[in-house]
Design an enzyme around this catalytic site. Structure first.
Site, PDB file in Angstrom:
ATOM      1  N   GLU A 181     -57.221 -36.113 -36.022  1.00  8.24           N
ATOM      2  CA  GLU A 181     -55.988 -35.455 -36.443  1.00  8.24           C
ATOM      3  C   GLU A 181     -54.823 -36.104 -35.704  1.00  8.24           C
ATOM      4  OE1 GLU A 181     -56.301 -31.228 -35.645  1.00  8.24           O
ATOM      5  OE2 GLU A 181     -58.482 -31.432 -35.619  1.00  8.24           O
ATOM      6  N   ARG A 183     -56.500 -33.712 -44.932  1.00 13.77           N
ATOM      7  CA  ARG A 183     -55.534 -32.616 -44.894  1.00 13.77           C
ATOM      8  C   ARG A 183     -54.186 -33.148 -44.416  1.00 13.77           C
ATOM      9  NH1 ARG A 183     -55.327 -27.544 -40.668  1.00 13.77           N
ATOM     10  NH2 ARG A 183     -53.791 -26.258 -41.770  1.00 13.77           N
ATOM     11  N   TYR A 241     -50.254 -31.696 -43.572  1.00 11.59           N
ATOM     12  CA  TYR A 241     -49.427 -30.500 -43.481  1.00 11.59           C
ATOM     13  C   TYR A 241     -48.328 -30.678 -42.440  1.00 11.59           C
ATOM     14  CZ  TYR A 241     -51.970 -28.949 -39.228  1.00 11.59           C
ATOM     15  OH  TYR A 241     -52.520 -28.841 -37.979  1.00 11.59           O
ATOM     16  N   ASP A 279     -46.749 -29.376 -39.188  1.00  9.14           N
ATOM     17  CA  ASP A 279     -47.178 -28.609 -38.032  1.00  9.14           C
ATOM     18  C   ASP A 279     -45.971 -28.011 -37.309  1.00  9.14           C
ATOM     19  OD1 ASP A 279     -48.988 -27.516 -36.304  1.00  9.14           O
ATOM     20  OD2 ASP A 279     -49.446 -29.363 -35.230  1.00  9.14           O
ATOM     21  N   GLU A 304     -48.550 -33.765 -39.895  1.00  9.77           N
ATOM     22  CA  GLU A 304     -49.888 -33.968 -39.331  1.00  9.77           C
ATOM     23  C   GLU A 304     -50.844 -34.389 -40.434  1.00  9.77           C
ATOM     24  OE1 GLU A 304     -53.393 -31.796 -36.674  1.00  9.77           O
ATOM     25  OE2 GLU A 304     -51.294 -31.173 -36.521  1.00  9.77           O
ATOM     26  N   THR A 322     -57.963 -36.726 -40.980  1.00  6.48           N
ATOM     27  CA  THR A 322     -58.856 -37.480 -41.848  1.00  6.48           C
ATOM     28  C   THR A 322     -59.947 -36.573 -42.407  1.00  6.48           C
ATOM     29  OG1 THR A 322     -60.461 -38.096 -40.134  1.00  6.48           O
ATOM     30  CG2 THR A 322     -58.527 -39.530 -40.406  1.00  6.48           C
ATOM     31  N   TRP A 364     -61.565 -26.611 -45.404  1.00  9.90           N
ATOM     32  CA  TRP A 364     -62.598 -27.574 -44.981  1.00  9.90           C
ATOM     33  C   TRP A 364     -63.959 -27.251 -45.579  1.00  9.90           C
ATOM     34  CZ3 TRP A 364     -61.117 -32.016 -43.344  1.00  9.90           C
ATOM     35  CH2 TRP A 364     -59.956 -32.163 -42.596  1.00  9.90           C
TER      36      TRP A 364
END
Length: 468
Positions: A9, A54, A56, A58, A64, A67, A433
């Site tokens: 991340e 993902r 988004y 943050d 952010e 993977t 997830w």
């Protein structure tokens, strides 16, 4: 585990520079422009993409990118680099939108870990563990490795002020450090992430079948630009985890004061500053790293890693040894093509040799920052890469493929296929997830609780139904 799921991340720094007379933009406003196409397309600023990742916004207006689940080292490197390209596309679009609104501004995204105000944002690694693994127990053994790991994979930073919170002694003069995150860690092992910033987060959130799996969340690492540095960071940590899970015993090296030690190690480019251990003895960062490296050699020689990515693992281990040798000899240029902190240090020293400026000169601060600019052809790392001055693990074709295609060998493939099918069918959907859900509730929600599974007849049926 015969295979290991790993993910990265990355939180990106964001800013803009306006033309002469243009009004300044705050990070919140830049972020709104940055995520405008995401919101228009997905109706949210927190989305999963067709490549399984993902994306988004943050806290603190940091984009952010996380993977998708990866089970191969090259696969992970490609998907990490794909994240850079995806967020840079958003920056280009934001500049175009700003211009359309009459605002002259250039948007910058930095894959680094600190800003000029002293704030820090992270690069988090996630390693899937078997449920039987006791995270707190393994974390204690892992701490000496993580405290000193910055020596082999730090991103480098010019430290010009006093140490954070006064922890680790005073720094009266500007210092070049191994790590950007070291100054901002406040605990060794904790279930918190923002309040105490531990090296290892023990919150039990596996994003998988909780009866079978755990997830170890490592938040101490720097964001890396050079692909071989990312390879070494993840491969070395995976190997150490594998050894501990296999019952390999190392000499006692428990660090007495991890927070103080990680700062002191970061500021010592010789790797020789003593680190206090709980048994009253001391070891240097180089000695601790060599202890782990020697154990890894023994583990590999005993056949402890027989799988497809063994060549990449051996490449990482060879680099690990070269980095420790370079730190011990002081020949940092010998690893400047492979390791971020050494590449950046070479650029800084070249400017110092030409101009004679001190480390606290604004020109060197600019190098420290622009090394991490993700815009191809503009960031210093990008320029080095284009000139063949840094080594690579994957090629451009693999990075481009990772922008749109999920990993074919993990659960990310199921997520990516479902998202593509739902969008093609024009259906509302919700994804996290684990879960795949059609928005109107007319079809059953599918829980994909096994991160290793890239095939699932329930997902096939769901996609087929969407197609009809």
């Amino acid at each position: 585990m015969i295979r290991r799921i790993v993910g990265i991340e990355t939180e990106f720094g964001i800013t803009s520079v306006g033309g002469e007379g243009a009004r300044s933009l705050g990070p919140d406003e830049i972020a709104r422009y940055l995520f405008r196409p995401v919101v228009e397309q997905w109706r949210s600023s927190n989305v999963f993409l067709e490549n399984g990742a993902r994306l988004y916004l943050d806290v603190g207006s940091h984009p952010e990118y996380a993977t998708a689940e990866c089970d191969g080292l090259r696969q992970l490197v490609a998907h990490d680099r794909a994240g850079e390209r995806i967020v840079d596309d958003l920056a280009v679009h934001a500049e175009q939108s700003l211009a359309a609104d009459g605002i002259d501004a250039t948007v910058y995204l930095f894959k680094n870990n600190t800003d000029s105000a002293g704030n820090s944002y992270g690069c988090h690694e996630n390693y899937l563990l078997d449920r039987s693994t006791q995270v707190r127990g393994i974390a204690t053994d892992l701490l000496p490795f993580l405290v000193t790991r910055q020596v082999i994979c730090g991103a480098g930073k010019i430290l010009t002020g006093p140490p954070a919170g006064g922890v680790g002694g005073e720094t009266p003069e500007p210092t070049y450090c191994f790590s950007q995150r070291a100054e901002h860690m406040w605990d060794g092992v904790s279930s918190a992430t923002t309040r105490s910033r531990p090296l290892i987060n023990t919150r039990d959130e596996p994003h998988a079948d909780s009866t079978r799996f755990r997830r170890m969340h490592v938040i101490v690492g720097d964001s890396n630009m050079i692909e071989t540095t990312t390879l070494l960071k993840v491969a070395s940590t995976r190997l150490v985890l594998e050894m501990f899970e296999a019952g390999v015993q190392l000499r006692p090296m428990a660090v007495a004061h991890p927070v103080r030690a990680i700062r002191e190690v970061s500021r010592d480019l010789t790797g020789t500053r003593p680190v206090a251990l709980t048994d009253g003895t001391t070891m240097t960062a180089l000695e601790i790293q060599r202890e782990f490296l020697a154990a890894v050699h023994r583990y590999l020689d005993a056949g402890g890693w027989e799988r497809d990515d063994r060549p990449d693992v051996e490449r990482a281990v060879a680099l690990w040894e070269r980095v420790l040798d370079a730190v011990e000899s002081g020949d940092h240029d010998s690893i400047a093509a492979d390791i971020d902190w050494a590449a950046k240090l070479r650029l800084i020293r070249q400017v110092q040799d030409r101009t004679g400026v001190d480390l606290d000169h604004p020109r060197l601060a600019q190098i420290d920052l622009t090394y991490h600019d993700v815009r191809p052809g503009r960031g210093l790392h990008s320029l080095l890469e284009r000139r063949g001055m840094v080594t690579r693990v994957v090629d451009e074709a693999q990075v481009e493929a990772a922008r749109t295609q999920p990993p074919a060998t993990t659960r990310g493939a199921l997520r990516g296929r479902f998202i593509s099918a739902a969008r093609a069918a024009g259906r509302d959907f919700t994804v996290d997830w684990v879960h795949l859900k059609v928005g109107d509730g007319t079809l059953p929600t599918v829980a994909c609780a096994d991160p290793f599974s890239h095939e699932d007849p329930r997902v096939d049926d769901l996609i087929a139904t969407l197609g009809r």
